[in-house]
Design a protein around this motif. Structure first.
Motif, PDB file in Angstrom:
ATOM      1  N   LYS A 130     -39.719  51.462   1.676  1.00 16.67           N
ATOM      2  CA  LYS A 130     -40.736  49.685   2.167  1.00 16.67           C
ATOM      3  C   LYS A 130     -42.011  50.008   3.003  1.00 16.67           C
ATOM      4  O   LYS A 130     -43.123  51.754   2.642  1.00 16.67           O
ATOM      5  N   ARG A 131     -42.973  49.404   2.608  1.00 16.00           N
ATOM      6  CA  ARG A 131     -44.170  49.752   3.494  1.00 16.00           C
ATOM      7  C   ARG A 131     -44.523  50.342   4.116  1.00 16.00           C
ATOM      8  O   ARG A 131     -45.914  51.336   3.706  1.00 16.00           O
ATOM      9  N   ALA A 132     -44.406  50.630   5.072  1.00 16.46           N
ATOM     10  CA  ALA A 132     -44.340  51.347   6.059  1.00 16.46           C
ATOM     11  C   ALA A 132     -43.709  52.431   6.406  1.00 16.46           C
ATOM     12  O   ALA A 132     -45.061  53.346   6.734  1.00 16.46           O
ATOM     13  N   LEU A 133     -42.641  52.841   5.702  1.00 16.90           N
ATOM     14  CA  LEU A 133     -42.901  54.533   4.709  1.00 16.90           C
ATOM     15  C   LEU A 133     -43.845  55.169   3.743  1.00 16.90           C
ATOM     16  O   LEU A 133     -44.443  55.634   4.099  1.00 16.90           O
ATOM     17  N   ARG A 134     -44.244  54.325   3.322  1.00 17.31           N
ATOM     18  CA  ARG A 134     -45.139  54.441   1.860  1.00 17.31           C
ATOM     19  C   ARG A 134     -46.767  54.496   2.755  1.00 17.31           C
ATOM     20  O   ARG A 134     -47.274  56.026   2.352  1.00 17.31           O
ATOM     21  N   ARG A 135     -46.985  53.920   4.110  1.00 12.38           N
ATOM     22  CA  ARG A 135     -47.519  54.202   4.506  1.00 12.38           C
ATOM     23  C   ARG A 135     -48.335  56.426   5.389  1.00 12.38           C
ATOM     24  O   ARG A 135     -48.658  56.684   5.166  1.00 12.38           O
ATOM     25  N   ASP A 136     -46.806  56.014   5.909  1.00 15.55           N
ATOM     26  CA  ASP A 136     -46.477  57.484   5.743  1.00 15.55           C
ATOM     27  C   ASP A 136     -46.705  58.210   5.333  1.00 15.55           C
ATOM     28  O   ASP A 136     -47.364  59.259   6.201  1.00 15.55           O
TER      29      ASP A 136
END
Length: 217
Positions: A130-136
């Motif tokens: 998910k996007r939040a993990l990709r940002r991490d």
């Protein structure tokens, strides 16, 4: 005579072209049947996190808790494989590199098993975290090579992410209904605890800062 032959050839040409077109279309359909959306040859069950969708079978009735766990575990597993691949190439401490490579191997194997379970129950998994993990992952990738990167990876992934994983899997061990899924959970949970213990032993974890200071005196 030559005129008649020319006329006969002209009459037969469209038929030959039609046959050739039909044959090439059939070949393309046969070749494309096993191809992934990325244009490469796909395996029967695409691995989560590779940019391709998995190939679920006919949808089945799955308990809500089971479905939720599968989706959350897939997200976490994809994240940890991708971020550990980054660390395996970017970390400077050999121990951190080795730890990251171990995470890639173990989580890839777990992801493959989870994909098979999802396929058998008609559950389509996301093609990427998910996007939040990709940002991490992007945030970690922007850190300079050296101690800063190693510390961030060990603390954020080795410790914090695995603490979340352990909590997720421990709850699932009590809640999931599917016997095969529960067996997967109970087999994977001790491995996650081993990962956490290994991360805590690394100097970058900050867990043994006092010992490190004493050794430097």
């Amino acid at each position: 005579m030559k005129s008649r032959l020319a006329q006969a050839r002209a009459a037969l040409l469209p038929a030959f072209l039609g046959l050739a077109l039909s044959w090439s279309t059939g070949q393309a359909q046969t070749t494309g049947a096993g191809s992934s959306v990325t244009g490469g040859q796909s395996s029967p069950a695409a691995q989560a996190g590779t940019g391709t969708r998995n190939t679920p079978e006919k949808k089945q009735d799955v308990a809500r808790a089971d479905r939720k766990f599968i989706e959350e575990a897939a997200n976490s597993g994809m994240f940890e494989v991708q971020v550990s691949q980054l660390a395996a190439s970017k970390a400077t401490d050999p121990a951190v590199k080795s730890f990251a490579s171990m995470l890639v191997d173990h989580h890839t194997a777990a992801n493959n098993e989870l994909v098979k379970i999802a396929n058998g129950r008609g559950i389509e998994l996301p093609a990427a975290p998910k996007r939040a993990l990709r940002r991490d992952i992007e945030k970690l990738g922007k850190k300079q090579n050296g101690e800063e990167f190693d510390r961030a990876f060990v603390r954020d992934v080795g410790i914090k992410a695995h603490e979340k994983d352990i909590k997720l899997f421990a709850k699932a061990s009590k809640d999931v209904k599917d016997p095969e899924l529960k067996a997967f959970v109970d087999k994977t949970l001790p491995v996650l605890r081993e990962h956490l213990a290994a991360a805590e032993k690394l100097p970058q974890s900050g867990k043994n800062a006092a010992t490190m200071g004493a050794n430097r005196k």
